[in-house]
Write a protein that holds these residues in place. Structure first.
Motif, PDB file in Angstrom:
ATOM      1  N   ARG A  27      25.396  45.827  39.988  1.00 43.79           N
ATOM      2  CA  ARG A  27      26.641  45.281  39.477  1.00 43.79           C
ATOM      3  C   ARG A  27      26.485  43.813  39.062  1.00 43.79           C
ATOM      4  O   ARG A  27      25.738  43.058  39.673  1.00 43.79           O
ATOM      5  N   LYS A  29      29.690  42.281  37.868  1.00 47.67           N
ATOM      6  CA  LYS A  29      31.072  41.827  37.981  1.00 47.67           C
ATOM      7  C   LYS A  29      31.775  42.633  39.064  1.00 47.67           C
ATOM      8  O   LYS A  29      31.609  43.851  39.134  1.00 47.67           O
ATOM      9  N   LEU A  30      32.560  41.976  39.878  1.00 43.43           N
ATOM     10  CA  LEU A  30      33.279  42.633  40.970  1.00 43.43           C
ATOM     11  C   LEU A  30      34.778  42.697  40.663  1.00 43.43           C
ATOM     12  O   LEU A  30      35.271  42.102  39.710  1.00 43.43           O
ATOM     13  N   ASP A  31      35.492  43.467  41.503  1.00 44.54           N
ATOM     14  CA  ASP A  31      36.963  43.484  41.523  1.00 44.54           C
ATOM     15  C   ASP A  31      37.588  44.015  40.236  1.00 44.54           C
ATOM     16  O   ASP A  31      38.695  43.617  39.855  1.00 44.54           O
ATOM     17  N   ASN A  52      36.326  47.755  44.642  1.00 47.40           N
ATOM     18  CA  ASN A  52      34.878  47.807  44.856  1.00 47.40           C
ATOM     19  C   ASN A  52      34.429  48.998  45.704  1.00 47.40           C
ATOM     20  O   ASN A  52      33.409  48.935  46.402  1.00 47.40           O
ATOM     21  N   ARG A  72      29.656  45.503  46.893  1.00 51.23           N
ATOM     22  CA  ARG A  72      29.899  44.117  46.464  1.00 51.23           C
ATOM     23  C   ARG A  72      28.634  43.275  46.373  1.00 51.23           C
ATOM     24  O   ARG A  72      28.719  42.070  46.127  1.00 51.23           O
ATOM     25  N   ASP A  73      27.478  43.872  46.554  1.00 49.94           N
ATOM     26  CA  ASP A  73      26.228  43.114  46.511  1.00 49.94           C
ATOM     27  C   ASP A  73      25.694  43.108  45.084  1.00 49.94           C
ATOM     28  O   ASP A  73      25.146  44.104  44.602  1.00 49.94           O
ATOM     29  N   THR A  74      25.855  41.995  44.403  1.00 48.67           N
ATOM     30  CA  THR A  74      25.402  41.893  43.013  1.00 48.67           C
ATOM     31  C   THR A  74      23.904  41.608  42.907  1.00 48.67           C
ATOM     32  O   THR A  74      23.367  41.530  41.802  1.00 48.67           O
ATOM     33  N   ASN A 225      24.021  34.769  44.120  1.00 48.76           N
ATOM     34  CA  ASN A 225      25.262  35.355  44.611  1.00 48.76           C
ATOM     35  C   ASN A 225      26.424  34.490  44.172  1.00 48.76           C
ATOM     36  O   ASN A 225      26.529  33.319  44.549  1.00 48.76           O
TER      37      ASN A 225
END
Length: 226
Positions: A27, A29-31, A52, A72-74, A225
């Motif tokens: 990923r 982009k989150l959320d 997520n 959530r770990d990009t 991060n």
């Protein structure tokens, strides 16, 4: 792939009741809701939602699963396997989801398919999209080693193995599987949508161009991060 998708229109299925999908994702982009694989006409979606969490939905068969786990770990590649066989007599065996080789058992939503129902994921004449849903909800990140298996329910083990020294889940870049009529293997450590399964089920890129990156499941790059 933030404005790009890969599409393919399926032909007659080996089985409309059994399939396996395996893909590695990372990923950026989150959320926000981001699609991994969907039916362009609706009724079938595999995606990460705005909270997520991974969601697997199939209106036709009755499957509906949403994880408690957060993605959530990009900086990490996630290996996701979804395996379906609606002919199974035990309801909990009709759908299995594996994350990095381990079967997921903790779900916020958990609804199994009705026995012997067809799925919405493998229907002749229907166009399926990788990385988008109805020209929206684009995947923002990377994808690699995308396998679709028509007619067989596999575990995660053909696609990876646990490193005996580090305990890390490592990719098997050349799994031995039977792909079936609609099966394909694309994005093999690159941006090629040419099918590597031998079926000739190539994808079609729409909405832009795919960007190749050397960051892949067998060559993981460091990521800041945010």
């Amino acid at each position: 792939m933030a404005s790009t998708k890969i599409s393919r229109t399926f032909s007659t299925a080996t089985s409309a009741k059994k399939f396996t999908l395996s893909v590695w994702v990372k990923r950026s982009k989150l959320d926000s809701e981001q699609q991994i694989f969907s039916r362009s006409a609706g009724q079938a979606q595999l995606y990460i939602n705005g909270g997520n969490k991974l969601q697997f939905y199939d209106q036709t068969s009755g499957h509906n699963f949403r994880t408690n786990r957060l993605f959530r770990d990009t900086s990490a590649w996630y290996h996701i396997v979804v395996a379906v066989d609606t002919t199974q007599s035990t309801a909990s065996n009709r759908n299995k989801i594996y994350i990095n080789g381990v079967q997921e058992t903790s779900f916020e939503v958990e609804t199994n398919a009705t026995q012997n129902n067809d799925t919405a994921y493998n229907i002749s004449g229907i166009t399926y999209d990788i990385g988008a849903y109805n020209n929206a909800y684009y995947w923002d990140g990377y994808m690699s080693h995308f396998h679709f298996i028509d007619g067989t329910m596999y575990t995660a083990s053909p696609f990876g193995s646990t490193d005996a020294t580090t305990g890390e889940w490592k990719i098997n870049a050349t799994p031995t599987v039977t792909y079936g009529n609609n099966g394909f293997f694309i994005l093999k450590d690159g941006n090629s949508v040419t099918d590597q399964s031998g079926n000739g089920n190539n994808g079609t890129v729409g909405g832009g161009t795919l960007t190749k990156t050397e960051d892949n499941p067998s060559n993981v790059f460091c990521t800041l991060n945010p």
